[in-house]
Design a protein around this motif. Sequence first.
Motif, PDB file in Angstrom:
ATOM      1  N   ALA A  25       0.829  -1.206   0.000  1.00 39.09           N
ATOM      2  CA  ALA A  25       0.000   0.000   0.000  1.00 39.09           C
ATOM      3  C   ALA A  25       0.864   1.257   0.000  1.00 39.09           C
ATOM      4  O   ALA A  25       0.461   2.297  -0.526  1.00 39.09           O
ATOM      5  N   ASP A  26       2.078   1.156   0.554  1.00 35.55           N
ATOM      6  CA  ASP A  26       2.979   2.309   0.596  1.00 35.55           C
ATOM      7  C   ASP A  26       4.040   2.231  -0.500  1.00 35.55           C
ATOM      8  O   ASP A  26       5.125   2.809  -0.369  1.00 35.55           O
ATOM      9  N   ILE A  37       6.514   2.727  -3.496  1.00 36.67           N
ATOM     10  CA  ILE A  37       7.111   3.940  -4.067  1.00 36.67           C
ATOM     11  C   ILE A  37       6.918   3.978  -5.581  1.00 36.67           C
ATOM     12  O   ILE A  37       7.243   4.969  -6.229  1.00 36.67           O
ATOM     13  N   TYR A  38       6.365   2.890  -6.134  1.00 35.78           N
ATOM     14  CA  TYR A  38       6.165   2.817  -7.577  1.00 35.78           C
ATOM     15  C   TYR A  38       4.752   3.270  -7.946  1.00 35.78           C
ATOM     16  O   TYR A  38       3.898   3.465  -7.090  1.00 35.78           O
ATOM     17  N   ASP A  39       4.527   3.426  -9.247  1.00 33.03           N
ATOM     18  CA  ASP A  39       3.232   3.915  -9.722  1.00 33.03           C
ATOM     19  C   ASP A  39       2.222   2.779  -9.826  1.00 33.03           C
ATOM     20  O   ASP A  39       1.692   2.477 -10.884  1.00 33.03           O
ATOM     21  N   ASP A  40       1.982   2.133  -8.703  1.00 33.45           N
ATOM     22  CA  ASP A  40       1.028   1.035  -8.657  1.00 33.45           C
ATOM     23  C   ASP A  40      -0.358   1.553  -8.259  1.00 33.45           C
ATOM     24  O   ASP A  40      -0.490   2.323  -7.307  1.00 33.45           O
ATOM     25  N   GLU A  41      -1.353   1.127  -8.959  1.00 33.55           N
ATOM     26  CA  GLU A  41      -2.755   1.317  -8.581  1.00 33.55           C
ATOM     27  C   GLU A  41      -3.420   0.022  -9.009  1.00 33.55           C
ATOM     28  O   GLU A  41      -3.717  -0.165 -10.195  1.00 33.55           O
ATOM     29  N   GLY A  64       2.024  -5.556   5.758  1.00 31.76           N
ATOM     30  CA  GLY A  64       0.680  -5.492   6.323  1.00 31.76           C
ATOM     31  C   GLY A  64       0.061  -6.873   6.432  1.00 31.76           C
ATOM     32  O   GLY A  64       0.645  -7.873   6.033  1.00 31.76           O
ATOM     33  N   PRO A  65      -1.164  -6.937   6.938  1.00 33.12           N
ATOM     34  CA  PRO A  65      -1.785  -8.220   7.238  1.00 33.12           C
ATOM     35  C   PRO A  65      -2.667  -8.793   6.141  1.00 33.12           C
ATOM     36  O   PRO A  65      -3.280  -9.826   6.338  1.00 33.12           O
ATOM     37  N   ARG A  66      -2.713  -8.168   4.956  1.00 36.74           N
ATOM     38  CA  ARG A  66      -3.739  -8.564   4.002  1.00 36.74           C
ATOM     39  C   ARG A  66      -3.495  -9.905   3.333  1.00 36.74           C
ATOM     40  O   ARG A  66      -4.428 -10.614   2.993  1.00 36.74           O
ATOM     41  N   GLY A  67      -2.247 -10.281   3.082  1.00 33.97           N
ATOM     42  CA  GLY A  67      -2.002 -11.510   2.338  1.00 33.97           C
ATOM     43  C   GLY A  67      -2.503 -11.368   0.913  1.00 33.97           C
ATOM     44  O   GLY A  67      -2.338 -10.316   0.277  1.00 33.97           O
ATOM     45  N   ILE A  83      -3.174 -12.554  -9.163  1.00 33.55           N
ATOM     46  CA  ILE A  83      -3.634 -12.340  -7.792  1.00 33.55           C
ATOM     47  C   ILE A  83      -2.660 -11.396  -7.111  1.00 33.55           C
ATOM     48  O   ILE A  83      -1.441 -11.563  -7.205  1.00 33.55           O
ATOM     49  N   TYR A  84      -3.181 -10.391  -6.443  1.00 29.37           N
ATOM     50  CA  TYR A  84      -2.341  -9.449  -5.706  1.00 29.37           C
ATOM     51  C   TYR A  84      -2.076  -9.974  -4.297  1.00 29.37           C
ATOM     52  O   TYR A  84      -2.967 -10.543  -3.644  1.00 29.37           O
ATOM     53  N   TYR A  85      -0.841  -9.748  -3.854  1.00 30.50           N
ATOM     54  CA  TYR A  85      -0.419 -10.230  -2.539  1.00 30.50           C
ATOM     55  C   TYR A  85       0.348  -9.128  -1.818  1.00 30.50           C
ATOM     56  O   TYR A  85       1.221  -8.483  -2.408  1.00 30.50           O
ATOM     57  N   GLU A  86       0.003  -8.912  -0.568  1.00 26.00           N
ATOM     58  CA  GLU A  86       0.735  -7.939   0.244  1.00 26.00           C
ATOM     59  C   GLU A  86       1.715  -8.686   1.141  1.00 26.00           C
ATOM     60  O   GLU A  86       1.297  -9.547   1.928  1.00 26.00           O
TER      61      GLU A  86
END
Length: 307
Positions: free
Chosen positions: A10-11, A13-17, A49-52, A41-44
């Motif tokens: 979520a933090d 530094i790249y242009d991710d959305e 963070g806790p999202r997985g 599939i997106y993974y944190e």
Amino acid sequence: MAKLVLLHRADSIYDDEPDVVYDFPRQYLKAMQEAVGDWVIYYEPVKAGPRGYFAVARIDEIIPKPGVEGRYLALIAPGSFLPFDREVPRLIDGRPLEASLTGPDGGPVTGGLAQSAVRRLSEADFARIVNLGLPADLEAREATRYGASAGGLAEHAAPFERPVIERLTRRAYRDVAFRRKVREAYGYRCAMSGLMLRNGGGRPEVQAAHIRPVEHGGSDSVRNGLALSGTLHWMFDRGLISVAEDCETILVSRNKVPGEVIDRLLIPGGRLLKPRDPRHAPHPANLRWHRENVFGQISAEGPAPWH
């Protein structure tokens, strides 16, 4: 084609959305090109963070990142992004959900591939993770969530087990998933009135509004949603209300909406109620699209709901 896991912070530094674009370096170009037209599939990461595992999307195109040597952008297919109803942990009973990250003893491997920002994912692992995050019976769960029967379903009937991809692309399923995530993000309160209304059976009356409609390129990201009462949802869709550039001040088309209606419907101070998790706050680009394309520009045909 190939399915992938994409690491996203979520933090970042790249242009991710996640519902629009994924920024990555050249070392992952081959794998990303193989995934064009397929799902990811997106993974944190645990340390971020806790999202997985937290969402799914489809890659539409890969382009060089303008002005940045050695970096590329994966453009997400419009309308494909969908957050999981419940985030899926990295490990279940101490075992990874990705076969490639599983050691001989069944436990997780460390280093190397486990730290890679882009990982190939087998069809079986993809289906398993999606089924955990977006269950096949999500619509039935929502229909019976507050004690009501799922109309039309025979009592005790098992839900129809739709293939994963068919489920991810079916509008009715996506609407339910979007509604659940948006209403939960706002604590079942209307973002413009501050009220948390429930009917006699305990069902929340608040609705989930797309800020930028799907048919106009909007996504099913929570950041493209607002929890609104039925009346305010009607007003928002017809351009009678919007949100200012500060992403907080509620704008009203005062030549179309009586002052007493504004006083009765909007939260005192006229400032938007934000989600509990700041990562779910409305994206400024979505709010700007609504101001520029909807606010004050759509004819509010039919009787107003406050009459």
